[in-house]
Scaffold this motif. Structure first.
Motif, PDB file in Angstrom:
ATOM      1  N   THR A  59     -13.943  20.751  18.732  1.00  0.00           N
ATOM      2  CA  THR A  59     -13.817  21.130  17.326  1.00  0.00           C
ATOM      3  C   THR A  59     -12.346  21.415  17.058  1.00  0.00           C
ATOM      4  N   ARG A 351     -15.544  27.864  16.183  1.00  0.00           N
ATOM      5  CA  ARG A 351     -15.845  28.261  14.797  1.00  0.00           C
ATOM      6  C   ARG A 351     -14.556  28.761  14.151  1.00  0.00           C
ATOM      7  N   ARG A 353     -13.547  29.076  11.088  1.00  0.00           N
ATOM      8  CA  ARG A 353     -13.606  29.809   9.816  1.00  0.00           C
ATOM      9  C   ARG A 353     -14.700  30.858   9.906  1.00  0.00           C
ATOM     10  N   ASP A 356     -18.156  29.691   9.460  1.00  0.00           N
ATOM     11  CA  ASP A 356     -18.797  28.965  10.557  1.00  0.00           C
ATOM     12  C   ASP A 356     -19.599  29.888  11.477  1.00  0.00           C
TER      13      ASP A 356
END
Length: 370
Positions: A59, A351, A353, A356
């Motif tokens: 990610t 994650r 943010r 998220d």
């Protein structure tokens, strides 16, 4: 008060160790202690030890955003300062220094009704967001005056503690005969209202005796209508631990709630705050923001609470440790360090943010939820 020489300060616990060396023992017990045998105090911290995280990979985490908005105000971090009384017990500048530190970190500071600096001086020192904390005093004229002054000084919300119709049996304070020294006062309230906080005695706590004399134990949900009539500021209730009370909060039109057991200082044996959080979040169903305090000691703890649905996480004891150890710079350092830990954990869980973060981050049962 002499400041200790410090090496690298990397964690909240580093501030705790430094603070213990400079804070008077009776004051240290007042800050650190909980109700009775302190089972709930210990449970708040232990609850986080049961949590494991489920990291996602591949990610893009080159940018991690910890910014959050609440009631129209923007904060650089979802980690703020919970209301605690009498900051001048650990630092000569008291809440003014705390406000400077929180503002420098872009964090919320909830100022206690029993602050030892004036609401106006605290507001002048703060470049960031301030809320005013209240207990429901029997003297409604005193409450109304505090609310007016807070609005005039630019405070952005009111936070009402609702889990303290009387103060918990804090054995440390009772054994110490704890009272607030004459050189530190709750300067925003008439001296006559606060006089008993300065009169200690063997086997009793002046704090508890003052509460018994000054707190209104007859207050019910219906009384919130009076509070609403006094102000247009958002009203947040602190001390909600059950779905039933969360639903009542929604029905009575408050603007937010804080899941909290008062840092384990009220009802010993009460559920750990983290274990209550999912139940309360589910009951609210997105109708209002839910905040959290209780046992947060590092950024990964904050991540867990945020993943369970908290909009913001408040720290109680750690800012006092940092204030005692390093004044305004200490408070800023603590909040920046804890926010950095949160951002690091967000990156490593994939994650980037706050949006998220949800319960899929968590690997096992917490408060009845997976």
């Amino acid at each position: 008060m002499t400041r200790p020489r410090t090496g690298p300060v990397l964690t909240a616990s580093d501030y705790q160790h430094l603070a213990r060396d400079v804070v008077d023992p009776d004051v240290w017990d007042f800050i650190e202690g909980g109700a009775e045998s302190e089972r709930t105090l210990a449970a708040n911290v232990a609850a986080f030890d049961r949590v494991r995280l489920r990291p996602r990979v591949l990610t893009d985490v080159s940018t991690v955003d910890t910014a959050v908005s609440l009631f129209g105000a923007d904060f650089a971090t979802p980690i703020g300062v919970a209301p605690t009384a009498y900051h001048r017990l650990v630092d000569a500048e008291g809440e003014v220094a705390t406000a400077q530190g929180a503002g420098a970190a872009g964090a919320l500071f909830v100022v206690s009704v029993f602050a030892s600096r004036t609401l106006e001086d605290i507001a002048k020192a703060s470049p960031g967001g301030l809320w005013l904390h209240l207990y429901w005093l029997s003297r409604r004229d005193v409450l109304a005056d505090l609310i007016r002054r807070a609005a005039d000084a630019g405070y952005q919300a009111l936070l009402l503690t609702v889990d303290a119709p009387r103060i918990g049996r804090r054995w440390r304070d009772m054994r110490n005969g704890f009272a607030i020294g004459a050189d530190v006062t709750a300067v925003n309230i008439d001296e006559a209202v606060m006089a008993s906080t300065h009169r200690g005695g063997t086997g009793r706590s002046a704090i508890a005796e003052h509460a018994a004399q000054s707190f209104d134990q007859t207050v019910t949900w219906a009384d919130l209508a009076w509070l609403r009539a006094q102000t247009s500021l958002p009203i947040v209730l602190k001390g909600i631990l059950t779905a039933e009370d969360a639903i009542l909060a929604v029905e009575h039109g408050v603007d937010g709630i804080v899941v909290s057991n008062h840092g384990g200082r009220q009802l010993d044996g009460a559920v750990a705050a983290l274990d209550a959080l999912p139940e309360v979040v589910d009951a609210v169903g997105g109708a209002m923001p839910v905040l959290f305090d209780g046992g947060v000691r590092r950024g990964t703890d904050a991540l867990v609470a945020l993943a369970l649905g908290a909009r913001m996480v408040l720290l109680g004891r750690p800012p006092l440790w940092a204030l005692a150890a390093g004044g305004a710079d200490g408070v800023a350092g603590l909040l920046e360090t804890t926010t950095g830990e949160l951002a690091h954990a967000m990156a490593l869980t994939g994650r980037p943010r706050l949006a998220d973060l949800d319960r899929t981050v968590l690997s096992f049962r917490v408060g009845g939820e997976r």
